[in-house]
Design a protein around this motif. Structure first.
Motif, PDB file in Angstrom:
ATOM      1  N   THR A 122       7.851  86.445  27.548  1.00 50.39           N
ATOM      2  CA  THR A 122       6.871  86.875  26.551  1.00 50.39           C
ATOM      3  C   THR A 122       6.897  88.388  26.397  1.00 50.39           C
ATOM      4  N   VAL A 123       6.311  88.853  25.307  1.00 45.13           N
ATOM      5  CA  VAL A 123       6.153  90.288  25.075  1.00 45.13           C
ATOM      6  C   VAL A 123       4.686  90.541  24.758  1.00 45.13           C
ATOM      7  N   GLY A 124       4.040  91.324  25.610  1.00 47.19           N
ATOM      8  CA  GLY A 124       2.632  91.625  25.401  1.00 47.19           C
ATOM      9  C   GLY A 124       2.448  92.809  24.469  1.00 47.19           C
ATOM     10  N   PHE A 125       1.293  92.845  23.800  1.00 44.54           N
ATOM     11  CA  PHE A 125       1.023  93.954  22.890  1.00 44.54           C
ATOM     12  C   PHE A 125      -0.462  94.288  22.873  1.00 44.54           C
ATOM     13  N   GLY A 184      -1.865  97.167  11.869  1.00 43.66           N
ATOM     14  CA  GLY A 184      -1.416  98.387  12.522  1.00 43.66           C
ATOM     15  C   GLY A 184      -0.102  98.128  13.231  1.00 43.66           C
ATOM     16  N   ILE A 185       0.476  99.160  13.793  1.00 42.46           N
ATOM     17  CA  ILE A 185       1.709  99.010  14.571  1.00 42.46           C
ATOM     18  C   ILE A 185       1.309  98.853  16.034  1.00 42.46           C
ATOM     19  N   PRO A 186       1.583  97.692  16.634  1.00 40.28           N
ATOM     20  CA  PRO A 186       1.121  97.456  18.007  1.00 40.28           C
ATOM     21  C   PRO A 186       1.922  98.234  19.048  1.00 40.28           C
ATOM     22  N   GLU A 187       1.251  98.495  20.139  1.00 42.83           N
ATOM     23  CA  GLU A 187       1.878  99.099  21.323  1.00 42.83           C
ATOM     24  C   GLU A 187       2.399  97.969  22.208  1.00 42.83           C
ATOM     25  N   LEU A 188       3.656  98.058  22.626  1.00 42.23           N
ATOM     26  CA  LEU A 188       4.211  97.050  23.526  1.00 42.23           C
ATOM     27  C   LEU A 188       3.782  97.334  24.965  1.00 42.23           C
ATOM     28  N   LEU A 189       3.469  96.284  25.703  1.00 42.12           N
ATOM     29  CA  LEU A 189       2.979  96.422  27.066  1.00 42.12           C
ATOM     30  C   LEU A 189       4.110  96.271  28.072  1.00 42.12           C
ATOM     31  N   ASP A 190       4.018  97.011  29.177  1.00 43.38           N
ATOM     32  CA  ASP A 190       4.996  96.841  30.243  1.00 43.38           C
ATOM     33  C   ASP A 190       4.666  95.543  30.996  1.00 43.38           C
ATOM     34  N   PRO A 191       5.579  95.058  31.847  1.00 42.20           N
ATOM     35  CA  PRO A 191       5.361  93.780  32.525  1.00 42.20           C
ATOM     36  C   PRO A 191       4.030  93.659  33.275  1.00 42.20           C
ATOM     37  N   VAL A 220      -5.618  92.454  22.275  1.00 44.84           N
ATOM     38  CA  VAL A 220      -4.406  92.289  23.076  1.00 44.84           C
ATOM     39  C   VAL A 220      -3.928  90.851  22.951  1.00 44.84           C
ATOM     40  N   GLY A 221      -2.622  90.679  23.110  1.00 45.45           N
ATOM     41  CA  GLY A 221      -2.053  89.342  23.031  1.00 45.45           C
ATOM     42  C   GLY A 221      -0.607  89.370  23.466  1.00 45.45           C
ATOM     43  N   HIS A 222       0.095  88.317  23.158  1.00 45.61           N
ATOM     44  CA  HIS A 222       1.512  88.252  23.492  1.00 45.61           C
ATOM     45  C   HIS A 222       2.200  87.349  22.477  1.00 45.61           C
ATOM     46  N   VAL A 223       3.496  87.502  22.382  1.00 42.83           N
ATOM     47  CA  VAL A 223       4.320  86.576  21.608  1.00 42.83           C
ATOM     48  C   VAL A 223       5.449  86.108  22.510  1.00 42.83           C
ATOM     49  N   GLY A 224       5.986  84.940  22.219  1.00 45.75           N
ATOM     50  CA  GLY A 224       7.134  84.456  22.972  1.00 45.75           C
ATOM     51  C   GLY A 224       8.426  85.037  22.413  1.00 45.75           C
ATOM     52  N   ARG A 225       9.338  85.319  23.300  1.00 42.94           N
ATOM     53  CA  ARG A 225      10.648  85.756  22.810  1.00 42.94           C
ATOM     54  C   ARG A 225      11.339  84.567  22.136  1.00 42.94           C
ATOM     55  N   ARG A 279      -1.403  91.043  33.077  1.00 35.88           N
ATOM     56  CA  ARG A 279      -2.871  91.075  33.041  1.00 35.88           C
ATOM     57  C   ARG A 279      -3.380  90.371  31.794  1.00 35.88           C
ATOM     58  N   VAL A 280      -2.698  90.572  30.667  1.00 35.87           N
ATOM     59  CA  VAL A 280      -3.103  89.911  29.431  1.00 35.87           C
ATOM     60  C   VAL A 280      -2.944  88.397  29.561  1.00 35.87           C
ATOM     61  N   LEU A 281      -1.809  87.961  30.105  1.00 32.25           N
ATOM     62  CA  LEU A 281      -1.589  86.529  30.287  1.00 32.25           C
ATOM     63  C   LEU A 281      -2.643  85.934  31.225  1.00 32.25           C
ATOM     64  N   ASP A 282      -2.950  86.657  32.288  1.00 29.68           N
ATOM     65  CA  ASP A 282      -3.964  86.200  33.238  1.00 29.68           C
ATOM     66  C   ASP A 282      -5.332  86.123  32.564  1.00 29.68           C
ATOM     67  N   ASP A 283      -5.666  87.136  31.751  1.00 30.55           N
ATOM     68  CA  ASP A 283      -6.941  87.149  31.032  1.00 30.55           C
ATOM     69  C   ASP A 283      -7.040  85.977  30.056  1.00 30.55           C
ATOM     70  N   LEU A 284      -5.935  85.665  29.383  1.00 27.59           N
ATOM     71  CA  LEU A 284      -5.929  84.542  28.445  1.00 27.59           C
ATOM     72  C   LEU A 284      -6.219  83.227  29.157  1.00 27.59           C
ATOM     73  N   VAL A 285      -5.539  83.012  30.278  1.00 27.45           N
ATOM     74  CA  VAL A 285      -5.763  81.775  31.038  1.00 27.45           C
ATOM     75  C   VAL A 285      -7.215  81.708  31.502  1.00 27.45           C
ATOM     76  N   THR A 286      -7.715  82.799  32.072  1.00 28.23           N
ATOM     77  CA  THR A 286      -9.093  82.829  32.573  1.00 28.23           C
ATOM     78  C   THR A 286     -10.091  82.604  31.452  1.00 28.23           C
ATOM     79  N   HIS A 287      -9.844  83.218  30.302  1.00 29.17           N
ATOM     80  CA  HIS A 287     -10.757  83.126  29.162  1.00 29.17           C
ATOM     81  C   HIS A 287     -10.967  81.683  28.729  1.00 29.17           C
ATOM     82  N   PHE A 288      -9.894  80.925  28.651  1.00 28.49           N
ATOM     83  CA  PHE A 288     -10.010  79.556  28.148  1.00 28.49           C
ATOM     84  C   PHE A 288     -10.322  78.545  29.251  1.00 28.49           C
ATOM     85  N   GLU A 289      -9.846  78.793  30.460  1.00 27.26           N
ATOM     86  CA  GLU A 289     -10.083  77.856  31.550  1.00 27.26           C
ATOM     87  C   GLU A 289     -11.524  77.892  32.057  1.00 27.26           C
ATOM     88  N   ARG A 290     -12.203  79.026  31.894  1.00 27.18           N
ATOM     89  CA  ARG A 290     -13.535  79.167  32.495  1.00 27.18           C
ATOM     90  C   ARG A 290     -14.562  78.195  31.916  1.00 27.18           C
TER      91      ARG A 290
END
Length: 213
Positions: A154-157, A106-113, A54-59, A118-129
């Protein structure tokens, strides 16, 4: 990525380890005018035990990459470095480059807001911990309005790869004494010292030796 049976990586546990330890991914797609690439942190999906990430890209990178519409290639690159032929001893040899890399496509699935949050929160937690005083995405002075605006930019995938190619080129085609010599040089204090690559080589070499017993 051209494969060589001697260097192929197929064990899912090892592939997950490489991805987890090297989350800064290169994302490549075919754009309207040819190949395009972006760079973002990407994590293994915490709800899966396969190679789903999972990840995200900026618009507007989502539009440039045609995210969710076209195949996306994610490249995770592990330790890598120059290998001098002088480290092999008095034998015929040429320079090479040792490395570890994992390609997921592969062709990624786009995530709803909510899922993107949750992905953005997980990213912050992953690196900040790893820090002595970790911050959270919701911690003041951040406000809910600020976080909501951040998510909207951002757009999550989620990508479950349909094609996987992974390679670990770590001198597996060399005799044990040469592998050990290369590891010693990488662990030393020379111009091309590379402890991370030495550790990756040692891990692969010890596994290979154990399988021969």
């Amino acid at each position: 990525m051209r494969q060589n049976p001697s260097f192929a990586m197929t064990d899912v546990t090892e592939l997950r380890r490489v991805i987890a330890q090297n989350p800064w991914a290169t994302a490549i797609a075919v754009g309207d005018e040819g190949l395009v690439a972006s760079h973002y942190p990407v994590l293994l999906d915490p709800e899966r035990d396969d190679l789903t990430v999972v990840g995200h890209v900026g618009r507007p990178d989502d539009q440039v990459l045609h995210l969710g519409e076209r195949e996306l290639l994610l490249i995770f690159q592990g330790p890598n470095g120059y290998i001098s032929p002088g480290w092999y001893g008095d034998v015929r040899a040429v320079p090479t480059w040792n490395y570890t890399a994992v390609h997921l496509a592969g062709i990624p699935e786009l995530l709803d807001p909510p899922a993107n949050l949750r992905v953005l929160d997980d990213l912050v937690t992953h690196f900040e911990r790893r820090l002595p005083q970790p911050r959270t995405m919701w911690q003041p002075p951040n406000t809910e309005e600020f976080v909501t605006a951040l998510e909207a930019g951002t757009v999550g995938f989620r990508l479950t790869p349909t094609r996987v190619s992974a390679k670990r080129k770590l001198s597996q085609n060399k005799p044990d004494d040469i592998v050990e010599s290369v590891i010693a040089e990488l662990d030393g204090a020379g111009e091309y010292a590379n402890p991370a690559l030495a550790a990756e080589m040692r891990r692969a070499h010890e596994t290979r030796v154990a399988h021969r017993r």
